[in-house]
Design a protein around this motif. Structure first.
Motif, short mmCIF file in Angstrom:
data_model
loop_
_atom_site.label_atom_id
_atom_site.label_comp_id
_atom_site.label_asym_id
_atom_site.label_seq_id
_atom_site.Cartn_x
_atom_site.Cartn_y
_atom_site.Cartn_z
N ARG A 139 0.87 -1.09 -0.02
CA ARG A 139 0.00 0.01 -0.01
C ARG A 139 0.94 1.33 -0.01
N PHE A 140 2.01 1.17 0.81
CA PHE A 140 2.87 2.40 1.01
C PHE A 140 3.57 2.60 -0.45
N ASN A 141 3.88 1.31 -0.88
CA ASN A 141 4.62 1.64 -2.38
C ASN A 141 3.61 2.43 -3.37
N ALA A 142 2.37 1.93 -3.32
CA ALA A 142 1.31 2.50 -4.21
C ALA A 142 1.29 3.91 -4.23
N LEU A 143 1.22 4.31 -3.03
CA LEU A 143 1.14 5.83 -2.74
C LEU A 143 2.35 6.61 -2.87
N VAL A 144 3.58 6.18 -2.59
CA VAL A 144 4.69 7.06 -2.82
C VAL A 144 5.34 6.91 -4.37
N ARG A 145 4.90 6.04 -5.12
CA ARG A 145 5.71 5.77 -6.35
C ARG A 145 5.63 6.90 -7.08
N ARG A 146 6.54 7.01 -8.22
CA ARG A 146 6.42 8.04 -9.10
C ARG A 146 5.26 8.31 -9.82
N GLU A 147 4.40 7.26 -10.18
CA GLU A 147 3.13 7.40 -10.87
C GLU A 147 2.21 8.42 -10.06
N ALA A 148 2.22 7.90 -8.54
CA ALA A 148 1.24 8.56 -7.93
C ALA A 148 1.53 10.25 -7.90
N CYS A 149 2.99 10.31 -7.53
CA CYS A 149 3.40 11.81 -7.46
C CYS A 149 2.91 12.86 -8.53
N ALA A 150 3.29 11.83 -9.89
CA ALA A 150 3.13 12.76 -11.11
C ALA A 150 1.58 12.95 -11.27
N ASP A 151 0.77 11.94 -10.96
CA ASP A 151 -0.67 12.23 -11.02
C ASP A 151 -1.26 13.25 -10.16
N VAL A 152 -0.82 13.26 -9.01
CA VAL A 152 -0.99 14.52 -7.99
C VAL A 152 -0.54 15.88 -8.84
N ALA A 153 0.75 15.85 -9.32
CA ALA A 153 1.40 17.07 -9.74
C ALA A 153 0.28 17.50 -11.04
N THR A 154 -0.11 16.57 -11.87
CA THR A 154 -1.09 17.21 -13.03
C THR A 154 -2.30 17.58 -12.53
N GLU A 155 -2.85 16.90 -11.43
CA GLU A 155 -4.18 17.49 -11.03
C GLU A 155 -3.98 19.02 -10.73
N ILE A 156 -2.82 19.49 -10.08
CA ILE A 156 -2.74 20.61 -9.37
C ILE A 156 -1.90 21.65 -10.47
N GLY A 157 -1.77 21.23 -11.62
CA GLY A 157 -1.29 21.99 -12.67
C GLY A 157 0.13 22.27 -12.48
N LEU A 158 0.96 21.33 -11.79
CA LEU A 158 2.33 21.91 -11.54
C LEU A 158 3.27 21.87 -12.95
N GLY A 159 2.73 21.16 -13.84
CA GLY A 159 3.53 21.32 -15.15
C GLY A 159 3.75 22.60 -15.81
N GLU A 160 2.56 23.54 -15.33
CA GLU A 160 2.19 24.61 -16.05
C GLU A 160 3.29 25.77 -15.41
N VAL A 161 3.77 25.54 -14.21
CA VAL A 161 4.76 26.23 -13.40
C VAL A 161 6.19 25.93 -13.42
N LEU A 162 6.31 24.68 -13.99
CA LEU A 162 7.92 24.37 -13.99
C LEU A 162 8.85 25.26 -14.46
N LYS A 163 9.95 25.53 -14.25
CA LYS A 163 10.98 26.35 -14.80
C LYS A 163 11.98 25.29 -15.52
N LEU A 164 11.94 25.29 -16.93
CA LEU A 164 12.64 24.17 -17.56
C LEU A 164 13.51 24.75 -18.59
N GLY A 165 14.60 24.36 -18.97
CA GLY A 165 15.41 24.71 -19.99
C GLY A 165 14.98 24.52 -21.38
#
Length: 226
Positions: free
Chosen positions: A75-101
């Motif tokens: 259960r822990f692994n499912a909640l902290v894995r990269r896919e879960a973090c990326a899903d949350v990031a997408t939901e809150i629009g994190l990609g829109e504010v990332l500072k990228l080269g």
């Protein structure tokens, strides 16, 4: 330092107003955009991963006070894995504010799961450093809320999920074999092996056959789903 209007809106989506805005800016700065005078988010990512892990470990212990370590781990692994973090990031629009080269931006970096997951962990660390563990925990639990509920629901019936996985691949239902029983009659400890027809298997130990079967099914599912 004052946040831009865009970052102020993002901060509002996090539910946290930064006393040290520079922490949020650093958390959103990918290494491809860093410079000698501008830190990237890798150090914060390192810290945020640990904060996230502690929050989820605590949440799972509170949610299921009877679960053994072997039941909690998948259960822990499912909640902290990269896919879960990326899903949350997408939901809150994190990609829109990332500072990228420039190169990362051209290659679709704002949508890359790895970049989003790393930045989400860095943002968690930024909130932790800005306001302490309780504030960071409250934010994580709020953002991950439905996922925590879902992983608990899935965990309660892992045998059904494993059977469905097998059937979807044309395999017979899994078998459950008692491989050992220890302890006194009033407090037995059972070890059960869950086995699929393709040879995949995992075992687990618990104070009842049913709990051991569920734990073995969860362990096998966790490995199959990677």
């Amino acid at each position: 330092m004052k946040l831009s209007a865009e970052l102020t809106r993002f901060s509002a989506r996090l539910g946290h107003s930064f006393s040290r805005p520079e922490l949020l800016v650093e958390a959103l700065t990918h290494p491809s955009f860093s410079a000698p005078s501008r830190s990237d988010n890798q150090r914060l990512e390192f810290l945020g991963d640990r904060v996230l892990g502690l929050v989820m470990a605590e949440a799972l212990l509170v949610a299921d006070t009877a679960a053994a370590e072997g039941q909690l781990a998948p259960r822990f692994n499912a909640l902290v894995r990269r896919e879960a973090c990326a899903d949350v990031a997408t939901e809150i629009g994190l990609g829109e504010v990332l500072k990228l080269g420039r190169s990362e931006m051209k290659s679709g970096g704002r949508r890359k799961a790895a970049l989003l997951a790393d930045a989400m962990e860095a943002v968690i660390a930024a909130v932790y450093l800005d306001a302490g563990f309780e504030t960071a925990r409250d934010m994580v639990l709020r953002l991950w809320g439905t996922r925590i509920d879902a992983v608990e629901a899935d965990a309660r019936d892992a045998k059904t999920a494993l059977q469905e996985w097998a059937q979807a691949r044309g395999l017979p239902p899994p078998s459950y074999t008692e491989t050992s029983r220890e302890g006194p009659d009033h407090a037995p400890v059972f070890t059960i092996t869950a086995r699929l027809d393709n040879g995949e298997e995992e075992c687990a130990t618990a104070g009842s056959k049913r709990q051991a079967e569920q734990a073995a099914a969860r362990a096998l599912l966790a490995r199959l789903l990677g």
